[in-house]
Design a protein around this motif. Structure first.
Motif, PDB file in Angstrom:
ATOM      1  N   GLU A   1      51.052  71.603  71.787  1.00 52.06           N
ATOM      2  CA  GLU A   1      50.470  72.440  72.845  1.00 52.06           C
ATOM      3  C   GLU A   1      50.568  73.920  72.517  1.00 52.06           C
ATOM      4  N   SER A   2      51.725  74.352  72.024  1.00 48.61           N
ATOM      5  CA  SER A   2      51.917  75.772  71.729  1.00 48.61           C
ATOM      6  C   SER A   2      51.694  76.095  70.246  1.00 48.61           C
ATOM      7  N   ALA A   3      51.529  75.062  69.426  1.00 55.46           N
ATOM      8  CA  ALA A   3      51.386  75.201  67.971  1.00 55.46           C
ATOM      9  C   ALA A   3      52.627  75.832  67.347  1.00 55.46           C
ATOM     10  N   GLU A   4      53.767  75.661  68.012  1.00 56.06           N
ATOM     11  CA  GLU A   4      55.015  76.218  67.500  1.00 56.06           C
ATOM     12  C   GLU A   4      55.660  75.239  66.524  1.00 56.06           C
ATOM     13  N   LEU A   5      55.991  75.757  65.362  1.00 57.31           N
ATOM     14  CA  LEU A   5      56.647  74.975  64.319  1.00 57.31           C
ATOM     15  C   LEU A   5      58.053  75.518  64.137  1.00 57.31           C
ATOM     16  N   SER A   6      59.033  74.640  64.177  1.00 59.00           N
ATOM     17  CA  SER A   6      60.431  75.026  63.992  1.00 59.00           C
ATOM     18  C   SER A   6      61.064  74.099  62.969  1.00 59.00           C
ATOM     19  N   GLY A   7      62.043  74.620  62.261  1.00 54.68           N
ATOM     20  CA  GLY A   7      62.735  73.808  61.274  1.00 54.68           C
ATOM     21  C   GLY A   7      64.174  74.239  61.133  1.00 54.68           C
TER      22      GLY A   7
ATOM     23  N   PRO B   1      60.817  81.470  58.843  1.00 56.59           N
ATOM     24  CA  PRO B   1      59.465  81.363  58.277  1.00 56.59           C
ATOM     25  C   PRO B   1      59.230  82.419  57.201  1.00 56.59           C
ATOM     26  N   GLY B   2      58.419  82.056  56.237  1.00 59.05           N
ATOM     27  CA  GLY B   2      58.038  82.990  55.181  1.00 59.05           C
ATOM     28  C   GLY B   2      56.954  83.930  55.663  1.00 59.05           C
ATOM     29  N   ALA B   3      56.386  84.669  54.741  1.00 57.45           N
ATOM     30  CA  ALA B   3      55.395  85.695  55.057  1.00 57.45           C
ATOM     31  C   ALA B   3      54.181  85.150  55.818  1.00 57.45           C
ATOM     32  N   LYS B   4      53.787  83.943  55.525  1.00 51.71           N
ATOM     33  CA  LYS B   4      52.617  83.353  56.186  1.00 51.71           C
ATOM     34  C   LYS B   4      53.007  82.441  57.341  1.00 51.71           C
TER      35      LYS B   4
ATOM     36  N   CYS C   1      60.522  73.612  52.860  1.00 52.91           N
ATOM     37  CA  CYS C   1      61.157  72.295  52.881  1.00 52.91           C
ATOM     38  C   CYS C   1      61.780  72.104  51.501  1.00 52.91           C
ATOM     39  N   ASP C   2      63.084  72.369  51.410  1.00 54.73           N
ATOM     40  CA  ASP C   2      63.765  72.281  50.114  1.00 54.73           C
ATOM     41  C   ASP C   2      63.758  70.876  49.537  1.00 54.73           C
ATOM     42  N   VAL C   3      63.854  69.881  50.387  1.00 55.15           N
ATOM     43  CA  VAL C   3      63.886  68.496  49.920  1.00 55.15           C
ATOM     44  C   VAL C   3      62.632  68.160  49.113  1.00 55.15           C
ATOM     45  N   LEU C   4      61.484  68.633  49.563  1.00 59.16           N
ATOM     46  CA  LEU C   4      60.216  68.352  48.879  1.00 59.16           C
ATOM     47  C   LEU C   4      59.790  69.463  47.929  1.00 59.16           C
ATOM     48  N   GLY C   5      60.415  70.629  48.046  1.00 52.52           N
ATOM     49  CA  GLY C   5      59.996  71.761  47.219  1.00 52.52           C
ATOM     50  C   GLY C   5      58.644  72.296  47.649  1.00 52.52           C
ATOM     51  N   LEU C   6      58.326  72.151  48.932  1.00 56.47           N
ATOM     52  CA  LEU C   6      57.031  72.579  49.477  1.00 56.47           C
ATOM     53  C   LEU C   6      57.263  73.426  50.717  1.00 56.47           C
ATOM     54  N   PHE C   7      56.174  73.978  51.217  1.00 53.78           N
ATOM     55  CA  PHE C   7      56.204  74.726  52.466  1.00 53.78           C
ATOM     56  C   PHE C   7      55.363  73.979  53.492  1.00 53.78           C
TER      57      PHE C   7
ATOM     58  N   ASP D   1      38.050  68.874  63.759  1.00 54.59           N
ATOM     59  CA  ASP D   1      38.256  70.255  63.322  1.00 54.59           C
ATOM     60  C   ASP D   1      39.260  70.912  64.246  1.00 54.59           C
ATOM     61  N   ARG D   2      40.436  71.207  63.710  1.00 59.83           N
ATOM     62  CA  ARG D   2      41.481  71.847  64.504  1.00 59.83           C
ATOM     63  C   ARG D   2      42.583  72.353  63.571  1.00 59.83           C
ATOM     64  N   THR D   3      43.640  72.844  64.171  1.00 61.51           N
ATOM     65  CA  THR D   3      44.787  73.296  63.402  1.00 61.51           C
ATOM     66  C   THR D   3      45.709  72.112  63.146  1.00 61.51           C
ATOM     67  N   TRP D   4      46.066  71.929  61.886  1.00 62.91           N
ATOM     68  CA  TRP D   4      46.916  70.831  61.457  1.00 62.91           C
ATOM     69  C   TRP D   4      48.154  71.392  60.772  1.00 62.91           C
ATOM     70  N   LEU D   5      49.184  70.594  60.687  1.00 64.58           N
ATOM     71  CA  LEU D   5      50.318  70.922  59.836  1.00 64.58           C
ATOM     72  C   LEU D   5      50.028  70.340  58.460  1.00 64.58           C
ATOM     73  N   ARG D   6      50.199  71.174  57.443  1.00 61.67           N
ATOM     74  CA  ARG D   6      49.950  70.719  56.074  1.00 61.67           C
ATOM     75  C   ARG D   6      51.033  71.263  55.168  1.00 61.67           C
ATOM     76  N   PHE D   7      51.183  70.617  54.032  1.00 63.98           N
ATOM     77  CA  PHE D   7      52.108  71.095  53.017  1.00 63.98           C
ATOM     78  C   PHE D   7      51.378  72.024  52.055  1.00 63.98           C
ATOM     79  N   PHE D   8      52.113  73.039  51.610  1.00 63.20           N
ATOM     80  CA  PHE D   8      51.600  74.014  50.659  1.00 63.20           C
ATOM     81  C   PHE D   8      52.570  74.113  49.489  1.00 63.20           C
ATOM     82  N   ALA D   9      52.038  74.297  48.297  1.00 61.64           N
ATOM     83  CA  ALA D   9      52.868  74.494  47.110  1.00 61.64           C
ATOM     84  C   ALA D   9      53.446  75.908  47.138  1.00 61.64           C
ATOM     85  N   ALA D  10      54.395  76.167  46.258  1.00 62.29           N
ATOM     86  CA  ALA D  10      55.037  77.481  46.195  1.00 62.29           C
ATOM     87  C   ALA D  10      54.025  78.598  45.918  1.00 62.29           C
TER      88      ALA D  10
END
Length: 143
Positions: free
Chosen positions: A27-33, A46-49, A54-60, A72-81
């Motif tokens: 609902e709020s699109a808030e991501l916490s870790g 959170p980083g600059a973006k 996620c240290d376990v996977l070596g991804l963001f 078409d919407r906002t999704w959570l996705r993994f990003f490389a370094a």
């Protein structure tokens, strides 16, 4: 949200000892870790973006706007370094197929170019034979 940030978070921290714990509020699109350090969860900054490492996977992990399964919407996705989006299996397969098509097209063009070069060289040889007074050889003639 209350359960994810309360009972579940505590369970993963104290019982399962899960090294990282992430929550996303759609609902709020808030991501916490959180990262487990010395037996307690500490917030992942959170980083600059706005992505969380996620240290376990070596991804963001972060937000991505786009279409998945016709939505078409906002999704959570993994990003490389390096910031590149980690492709979903169907995206990776599509990219692989595109590369394969491009490779096949290149090979087809090379074959056509080679055939054209053979025709050009045969015509040149024939022209040289005619100019030297010899009769040009035809396909099937003995050498």
């Amino acid at each position: 949200r209350r359960e994810d940030l309360g009972v579940k978070k505590e369970l993963y921290e104290r019982t399962f000892r899960t090294s990282e714990y992430f929550c996303y509020d759609m609902e709020s699109a808030e991501l916490s870790g959180w990262s487990l350090q010395h037996g307690r969860y500490r917030p992942i900054e959170p980083g600059a973006k706005g992505r969380l490492r996620c240290d376990v996977l070596g991804l963001f992990l972060g937000h991505w706007q786009g279409v998945i399964h016709k939505h078409d919407r906002t999704w959570l996705r993994f990003f490389a370094a390096d910031g590149d989006l980690v492709p979903l299996p169907e995206e990776a397969e599509r990219a692989r197929a595109d590369v394969e098509r491009a490779r096949a097209d290149t090979e087809r063009e090379r074959a056509m170019d080679a055939e054209e070069e053979v025709r050009r060289l045969r015509a040149r040889i024939e022209a040289l034979e005619v100019a030297s007074g010899r009769s040009p050889r035809r396909e099937g003639d003995a050498p």
